[in-house]
Design a protein around this motif. Structure first.
Motif, mmCIF file in Angstrom:
data_model
loop_
_atom_site.group_PDB
_atom_site.id
_atom_site.type_symbol
_atom_site.label_atom_id
_atom_site.label_comp_id
_atom_site.label_asym_id
_atom_site.label_seq_id
_atom_site.Cartn_x
_atom_site.Cartn_y
_atom_site.Cartn_z
ATOM 1 N N PRO A 180 0.824 -1.216 0.000
ATOM 2 C CA PRO A 180 0.000 0.000 0.000
ATOM 3 C C PRO A 180 0.853 1.259 0.000
ATOM 4 O O PRO A 180 1.870 1.325 0.691
ATOM 5 N N VAL A 181 0.419 2.256 -0.785
ATOM 6 C CA VAL A 181 1.170 3.515 -0.859
ATOM 7 C C VAL A 181 0.313 4.744 -0.569
ATOM 8 O O VAL A 181 0.860 5.815 -0.339
ATOM 9 N N GLY A 182 -1.001 4.603 -0.566
ATOM 10 C CA GLY A 182 -1.827 5.774 -0.303
ATOM 11 C C GLY A 182 -3.277 5.411 -0.067
ATOM 12 O O GLY A 182 -3.781 4.406 -0.590
ATOM 13 N N VAL A 183 -3.947 6.227 0.741
ATOM 14 C CA VAL A 183 -5.356 6.025 1.086
ATOM 15 C C VAL A 183 -6.123 7.315 0.805
ATOM 16 O O VAL A 183 -5.622 8.414 1.049
ATOM 17 N N THR A 184 -7.329 7.169 0.284
ATOM 18 C CA THR A 184 -8.281 8.263 0.285
ATOM 19 C C THR A 184 -9.522 7.780 1.017
ATOM 20 O O THR A 184 -9.764 6.570 1.093
ATOM 21 N N ALA B 40 -0.044 2.236 11.706
ATOM 22 C CA ALA B 40 0.498 0.882 11.858
ATOM 23 C C ALA B 40 1.008 0.329 10.531
ATOM 24 O O ALA B 40 2.031 -0.353 10.474
ATOM 25 N N PHE B 41 0.294 0.643 9.445
ATOM 26 C CA PHE B 41 0.688 0.146 8.117
ATOM 27 C C PHE B 41 1.625 1.106 7.384
ATOM 28 O O PHE B 41 2.077 0.815 6.276
ATOM 29 N N GLU B 42 1.880 2.264 8.001
ATOM 30 C CA GLU B 42 2.756 3.277 7.410
ATOM 31 C C GLU B 42 2.280 3.669 6.009
ATOM 32 O O GLU B 42 3.064 3.752 5.065
ATOM 33 N N VAL B 43 0.983 3.923 5.892
ATOM 34 C CA VAL B 43 0.399 4.337 4.620
ATOM 35 C C VAL B 43 -0.312 5.681 4.836
ATOM 36 O O VAL B 43 -1.098 5.828 5.767
ATOM 37 N N PRO B 44 0.002 6.694 4.019
ATOM 38 C CA PRO B 44 -0.556 8.028 4.244
ATOM 39 C C PRO B 44 -1.968 8.190 3.667
ATOM 40 O O PRO B 44 -2.316 7.573 2.664
ATOM 41 N N VAL B 45 -2.755 9.027 4.332
ATOM 42 C CA VAL B 45 -4.042 9.457 3.778
ATOM 43 C C VAL B 45 -3.761 10.701 2.935
ATOM 44 O O VAL B 45 -3.396 11.747 3.465
ATOM 45 N N ILE B 46 -3.907 10.574 1.626
ATOM 46 C CA ILE B 46 -3.483 11.657 0.735
ATOM 47 C C ILE B 46 -4.650 12.515 0.236
ATOM 48 O O ILE B 46 -4.424 13.572 -0.363
ATOM 49 N N SER B 47 -5.882 12.086 0.492
ATOM 50 C CA SER B 47 -7.041 12.897 0.101
ATOM 51 C C SER B 47 -8.274 12.301 0.753
ATOM 52 O O SER B 47 -8.204 11.278 1.431
ATOM 53 N N GLY B 48 -9.403 12.956 0.539
ATOM 54 C CA GLY B 48 -10.647 12.436 1.088
ATOM 55 C C GLY B 48 -11.749 13.474 1.025
ATOM 56 O O GLY B 48 -11.531 14.614 0.594
#
Length: 316
Positions: A62-66, A96-104
């Motif tokens: 995983p590299v990013g979350v919205t 914990a997963f070291e994945v950033p929230v980049i938008s939403g």
């Protein structure tokens, strides 16, 4: 994306190739509003953890979350509390997963005649696959493969499909989200897939082991697989029939060639993930032996139930 599609709808995650490179992008979206209604913080964590699991089942990091945070009227203190707790759960899991929230985005005031929707903090996650290679799928595709259950059941039924559909109950605490165990499971799945050891990978979520097995059988049926009939499986587990529907998180089913089984079990041990060989792919039925009882159903019948469920629900 058309010709860039490697894995389309129906799997744990969609996969697109990055033309001109050996790499690909994987995408998944998750949320369980019932879990969130019972415990919004745990529900927010679970949405992120399941998305990571889905990406891991195709070998993606995983590299990013919205997110799309859907709630009722925030002028109601209970609704604002739900919102705060869900955000905290998402935040804790992403760290914990070291994945950033980049938008939403946020959608509030979702209610009818003063009745709010269940809290629905939907997350969409993108992951990267360095080398597409031989991709696993979510359904069984090779007779003779050995089936391994990763993760350990804890008999958790709060907010489960079992209670909701069979008893009309939406109560209890949703399953525990063990973030450290989820991290280990995702790491194991990515390592096994990168080594081309896995033909099938499918996470366990709503419906538990029984539903995951049924999905792994029917996923190979129909025109999307050139009219294939779908493969069944024979399973033997040390669980009660009820526990087949437990929704304990941090679990996945994988199917591997017999020659790769030892390597998979070694990888699981190295990553601290419980692994149990539970059966074999083959035949035209799903057969589950549990606690001295045997459940069986033809794959064709399972597919018929699944494929006609929505038309029946709509009265067609």
């Amino acid at each position: 994306m058309r010709t860039n599609t490697v894995i389309g709808p129906g799997g744990d995650a969609a996969v697109l190739r990055l033309k001109g490179t050996p790499s690909g992008l994987a995408m998944a979206s998750d949320v369980n509003p019932v879990y969130c209604g019972l415990d919004p913080r745990r529900g927010g964590m679970q949405a992120v953890a399941e998305a990571v699991r889905n990406l891991a089942c195709v070998g993606a990091e995983p590299v990013g979350v919205t997110d799309c945070l859907n709630f009722g009227n925030p002028e109601n203190p209970e609704i604002l509390w739900q919102f705060r707790e869900a955000v905290r759960g998402i935040s804790e899991a992403c760290r914990a997963f070291e994945v950033p929230v980049i938008s939403g985005n946020v959608s509030l005031y979702n209610e009818t005649e003063g009745r709010s929707i269940p809290p629905t903090p939907t997350v969409a996650m993108v992951g990267v696959i360095d080398n597409l290679g031989e991709m696993p799928v979510a359904h069984f595709r090779k007779a003779g493969d050995r089936i391994v259950l990763l993760g350990k059941d804890r008999s958790e039924f709060g907010g489960s499909v079992y209670l909701r559909l069979l008893h009309g109950i939406e109560q209890g605490m949703p399953p525990v989200v063990d973030l450290a165990a989820e991290v280990r499971l995702a790491k194991l799945l990515r390592a096994a897939i990168a080594g081309s050891a896995v033909h099938t990978a499918h996470d366990l979520s709503e419906g538990g082991l029984a539903l995951a097995l049924a999905e792994s059988c029917i996923g190979g049926v129909g025109g999307g697989n050139e009219g294939a009939a779908g493969l069944g499986a024979r399973i033997d587990v040390d669980l009660t029939p009820l526990d087949l529907f437990s929704e304990t998180q941090g679990r996945a089913l994988v199917a591997v060639a017999p020659a790769r089984l030892e390597r998979l079990m070694r990888l699981a041990e190295e990553n601290g993930v419980p692994a149990l060989e539970v059966g074999e792919v083959g035949g035209s039925e799903l057969v589950i032996a549990a606690d001295g009882a045997t459940l069986s159903a033809p794959v064709a019948h399972l597919y018929e139930i699944w494929s006609t469920a929505l038309p029946k629900a709509l009265g067609f």
